[in-house]
Design an enzyme around this catalytic site. Structure first.
Site, mmCIF file in Angstrom:
data_model
loop_
_atom_site.group_PDB
_atom_site.id
_atom_site.type_symbol
_atom_site.label_atom_id
_atom_site.label_comp_id
_atom_site.label_asym_id
_atom_site.label_seq_id
_atom_site.Cartn_x
_atom_site.Cartn_y
_atom_site.Cartn_z
ATOM 1 N N HIS A 140 64.661 -16.296 86.383
ATOM 2 C CA HIS A 140 63.922 -14.959 85.881
ATOM 3 C C HIS A 140 63.681 -15.140 84.181
ATOM 4 O O HIS A 140 62.429 -14.615 83.900
ATOM 5 C CB HIS A 140 65.001 -13.690 85.923
ATOM 6 C CG HIS A 140 64.836 -13.084 87.194
ATOM 7 N ND1 HIS A 140 65.210 -13.568 88.465
ATOM 8 C CD2 HIS A 140 64.677 -11.655 87.326
ATOM 9 C CE1 HIS A 140 65.299 -12.607 89.256
ATOM 10 N NE2 HIS A 140 64.756 -11.714 88.787
ATOM 11 N N HIS A 189 73.771 -14.384 85.853
ATOM 12 C CA HIS A 189 73.705 -15.676 85.081
ATOM 13 C C HIS A 189 74.543 -15.597 83.855
ATOM 14 O O HIS A 189 74.975 -14.509 83.478
ATOM 15 C CB HIS A 189 72.123 -15.740 84.459
ATOM 16 C CG HIS A 189 71.406 -16.183 85.517
ATOM 17 N ND1 HIS A 189 71.346 -17.513 86.076
ATOM 18 C CD2 HIS A 189 70.274 -15.530 86.212
ATOM 19 C CE1 HIS A 189 70.163 -17.535 86.912
ATOM 20 N NE2 HIS A 189 69.560 -16.428 86.910
#
Length: 248
Positions: A140, A189
């Site tokens: 992302h 993450h």
């Protein structure tokens, strides 16, 4: 000749600066990856993760889920199609289209290759927020930096008002930062994954923009870089020979 050499010299200087910046970011990425693999980023990651846990709130959860979609594959794909249509229909910018697709498409492949190379596990697995597979670097973060960064470049090169350009660039910069923050907040993450995604995205974006600028300059200018570089080097060599003649 002097004017031609000056143009080439400035272009080579800018090219060198761009490649130098890309090389610097590559060194930083390599060092960061090494520290991640040796678990030396635990304190950095832990402190930021704990901060996000401390501000956890249902309303913020909803906001972060919406924000993270701004960097998702499906959303960036839709925006990419729209960008290509605008560049092709309105601006007839074939080189812009080519390098935009190169930046976004190959950038996605590089992300997958890096994930397979480092094989770092995620903090948590959640398919609902596109948190599956390996974690390092953040797809992302890397994808959003490449996409929105290229759009920033197009805005800067456009004919819009300076105030609009500044506002657009600041807005998209904030969006990129928020996307990375959302990945950490949602547990998809580690912060170091996001940082690595930004660094890797910056490297690839810089290389694509350098190539695009070089080709556009070569296609629009009467100056031919290879021929001009040869002439410039020949002139420098002749000047050196005159200044330091060979002893007979």
């Amino acid at each position: 000749m002097i004017k031609e050499n000056t143009k080439v010299g400035i272009s080579l200087l800018l090219l060198g600066i761009g490649l130098g910046v890309a090389a610097l970011f590559l060194v930083i990425f390599t060092e960061l990856a090494e520290e991640v693999m040796e678990n030396e980023m635990r304190r950095f990651d832990g402190s930021i993760i704990n901060y996000f846990k401390a501000i956890d709130h249902p309303y913020l959860d909803t906001a972060m889920i919406l924000i993270t979609e701004l960097g998702s594959v499906w959303f960036l794909t839709v925006l990419s199609v729209a960008t290509v249509l605008v560049l092709g229909i309105k601006y007839k910018d074939k080189w812009g289209i080519l390098f935009f697709l190169l930046a976004v498409g190959v950038g996605g492949l590089l992300t997958k290759m890096l994930k397979q190379l480092y094989e770092r596990g995620r903090p948590s697995i959640n398919p609902e927020i596109d948190a599956v597979g390996y974690s390092f670097p953040s797809g992302h973060s890397m994808g959003s930096l490449i996409f929105y960064g290229f759009i920033m470049y197009l805005v800067m090169r456009g004919n819009g008002r300076a105030a609009f350009k500044r506002l657009s660039i600041v807005f998209m910069g904030i969006v990129v930062l928020l996307i990375g923050s959302s990945r950490v907040y949602l547990g998809a993450h580690f912060p170091s994954d996001v940082l690595a995604g930004y660094i890797a995205g910056t490297i690839w974006l810089i290389l694509c923009l350098i190539a695009l600028e070089w080709i556009q300059w070569q296609s629009k200018s009467d100056v031919r870089p290879v021929h001009s570089i040869r002439n410039m080097l020949t002139s420098m060599w002749n000047a050196i020979r005159k200044r330091f003649p060979a002893n007979k």
